[in-house]
Scaffold this active site. Structure first.
Site, PDB file in Angstrom:
ATOM      1  CD  GLU A  17      -9.393   2.481   7.332  1.00  0.00           C
ATOM      2  OE1 GLU A  17      -9.533   1.820   8.369  1.00  0.00           O
ATOM      3  OE2 GLU A  17      -8.555   2.196   6.460  1.00  0.00           O
TER       4      GLU A  17
ATOM      5  CB  SER B 227      -0.954  -0.044   1.190  1.00  0.00           C
ATOM      6  OG  SER B 227      -1.898   0.992   1.113  1.00  0.00           O
TER       7      SER B 227
END
Length: 608
Positions: free
Chosen positions: A419, A160
């Site tokens: 989130e 990521s």
């Protein structure tokens, strides 16, 4: 057994070159990895070798994440094979999908593509059909494929937004969500019991010729964009919009896919930051390839926007599962929206679009939105007024994705989840955060607001005015020493010298409740037992203050950080933002001064 000096070096090298002990096998299949070890031995780099071989990566946060290199603590051919063999053992019958990003580490010979090929070889060696993408893909394509093809699992090889030397291995289960207990714990325990690689697991060339191997790239590329088109509601506006948008993929995989997403929504293509458009595992133009860090990552985007007259910047992280947004203000300055602010905007937009399509007022009782417990509670404020359901989960999309799956299986509509770490699920076609669909949906929202002579900043103010201001302030400290972390949290749990004697005040702020999701303590519950799941493998304590403030301190599952999240909420109609911000600033200062002492001098603050 503790070994010192050259004796330890020789034994490590001996092990690495095909010898075994207690079932451990280190095979010289990758000459570059072997060469790294030989160089370390030659240099007498005892500490570096210890770091590589003295521990094993923990399988957590739905998989692995660590630096690429030799040894059991790193991502390399052997640890990928060992992990994949255990994943295979725990699977039900059925096929798997494997995707990968563009990360590579030439010194060790590791790369996302190579790791994906090795994982495919493991499955094919045991007769499991594999859908291996022939090219780089965004992370969301893997959970989408699991659901679209009805597979039993998915694996994405990516780190990521982590630094360039890192890589990762993320696992999705047959429900399309990241794995949670008991699957993750079972895999973690089984790795130590099944360390020896099967000989055929190394046979990537044979695997790539196998009839069990299929390439889903073209089909999934088509079907994914068809699926997200269901969330496009203003094609006429999109086609005629004059809004100019810049997009950066931060040297990751996102460029091609965001361009396709904008095309699927009939939006004008965003201007691409040329220097960051193509995948580059060196991430040469940024210190950290993480748009969550804000302006430092967006400097080139702002420069391009100024040249082209664009007013909005969109940024994906390298695997395109997150989205950051910035908007030029009337002052000429750029405002980078926090993850909570963008969550408020996208949540408002998703509900507004749903409401437009649903005239039955009773249908709203079937609608759900989710956010993690450390994210803003703005969705709760919207839900209270609009009549839909809001739920919070533990931190991370593995929890939100699995909860969304449960609700969908009950016939509910899961409209949105987010989130604060700039992760957004705007479509139940992907039960994970998805920066590609979020970019297109944000693009349509921006175009719509422009027809109303409004901006993202203005709309965010309107949301807060209607549903109540939610002011957040989040940051972190860097800490590589687990003893320091344990000392800090243990002190908070034994504040007066007795067990579960948490602080009752923090400076001038009185604490009204404490929830500890490491130990399972929650003072708000009649039995003092937390309702949300607990985990002793991570630290997480939430303090509720008498002034309405909430603060959570937790350790990161993927980075050496102690994070803190704070929010102060006001009732609708209370627009004294200056006072709210001052109160929150004072609360954060008190938390840092009181809760992070005396360990503070051993912590590194967030880089400016």
């Amino acid at each position: 057994m503790v070994l010192k000096g050259h004796r330890m070096l020789l034994i490590i090298l001996d092990l690495f070159l095909c010898k075994t002990t207690r079932g451990h096998v280190f095979l010289p299949q990758n000459p570059k990895t072997v060469s790294m070890v030989q160089e370390l031995v030659k240099e007498g780099a005892v500490e570096a070798l210890k770091k590589c071989f003295s521990s094993r990566m923990e399988f957590g946060t739905a998989g692995l994440r660590a630096a690429m290199g030799p040894g059991t603590s790193c991502m390399n051919d052997l640890t990928i094979i060992q992990t994949t063999q255990v994943v295979l053992i725990t699977l039900r019958s059925g096929g798997v999908v494997i995707g990968y990003d563009a990360r590579a580490h030439p010194p060790s010979g590791g790369s996302s593509k190579r790791f994906a090929s090795l994982a495919a070889a493991v499955f094919i060696s045991r007769g499991v059909p594999v859908h291996l993408f022939s090219d780089i893909t965004p992370t969301p394509f893997v959970p989408f494929t699991v659901l679209h093809l009805g597979l039993c699992a998915g694996i994405m090889v990516t780190a990521s937004h982590n630094p360039k030397q890192d890589n990762g291995y993320k696992v999705y289960w047959e429900n399309g969500a990241q794995i949670v207990s008991p699957h993750d714990k079972g895999i973690s325990q089984s790795i130590e019991e099944n360390l020896e690689p099967w000989p055929e697991s190394w046979s990537t060339e044979e695997a790539l010729k196998s009839p069990l191997l299929k390439d889903p790239y073209q089909d999934i590329h088509t079907q994914y964009f068809k699926a997200i088109q269901k969330h496009c509601h203003h094609r006429d506006i999109n086609k005629s919009s004059k809004v100019k948008i810049v997009h950066t993929s931060v040297h990751g995989v996102g460029h091609t896919f965001v361009q396709s997403a904008f095309k699927a929504f009939d939006l004008h293509p965003p201007y691409a930051v040329e220097e960051q458009k193509d995948p580059d595992p060196e991430f040469p133009t940024v210190k950290y390839p993480n748009p969550e860090e804000g302006e430092g990552v967006l400097t080139l985007s702002f420069a391009l926007a100024e040249r082209e007259g664009a007013t909005v910047v969109l940024a994906n992280d390298p695997d395109a599962d997150r989205l950051a947004v910035a908007e030029k203000q009337e002052s000429g300055q750029w405002r980078v929206f926090s993850g909570n602010e963008l969550g408020a905007l996208l949540g408002w937009w998703m509900f507004r679009c749903w409401e437009k399509l649903n005239s039955d007022a009773a249908a709203v009782k079937n609608v759900y939105m989710l956010s993690s417990t450390v994210s803003s509670k703005i969705l709760r404020g919207i839900a209270l007024k609009e009549g839909f359901h809001f739920e919070e989960t533990l931190t991370g999309f593995k929890w939100m994705g699995n909860r969304a799956r449960d609700l969908l299986d009950q016939g509910k509509t899961v409209l949105f989840a987010f989130e604060e770490a700039i992760g957004y699920m705007c479509s139940s076609s992907v039960l994970d955060k998805d920066g590609v669909s979020a970019a297109a949906i944000a693009g349509e929202m921006i175009s719509y607001l422009a027809t109303k002579s409004s901006s993202l900043s203005q709309q965010l103010t309107a949301i807060y005015e209607e549903y109540g201001y939610h002011i957040s302030k989040n940051s972190y400290f860097i800490c590589h020493d687990q003893d320091v972390i344990h000392s800090l949290f243990d002190r908070l749990r034994n504040y007066s010298g007795q067990k579960d004697s948490y602080p009752t005040e923090c400076g001038r702020f009185s604490i009204s409740a404490v929830r500890d999701l490491t130990t399972g303590y929650d003072s708000n519950q009649p039995s003092n037992k937390a309702v949300l799941p607990t985990s002793r493998s991570s630290q997480m304590i939430t303090f509720t203050f008498s002034n309405g403030g909430v603060a959570t301190m937790r350790t990161s599952g993927t980075e050496p950080k102690i994070k803190y999240y704070t929010e102060l909420c006001a009732a609708p109609g209370n627009s004294n933002v200056t006072h709210l911000k001052k109160e929150l600033d004072d609360l954060v200062d008190a938390i840092v001064d009181n809760f992070f002492e005396p360990e503070k001098n051993k912590l590194q603050p967030k880089p400016e």
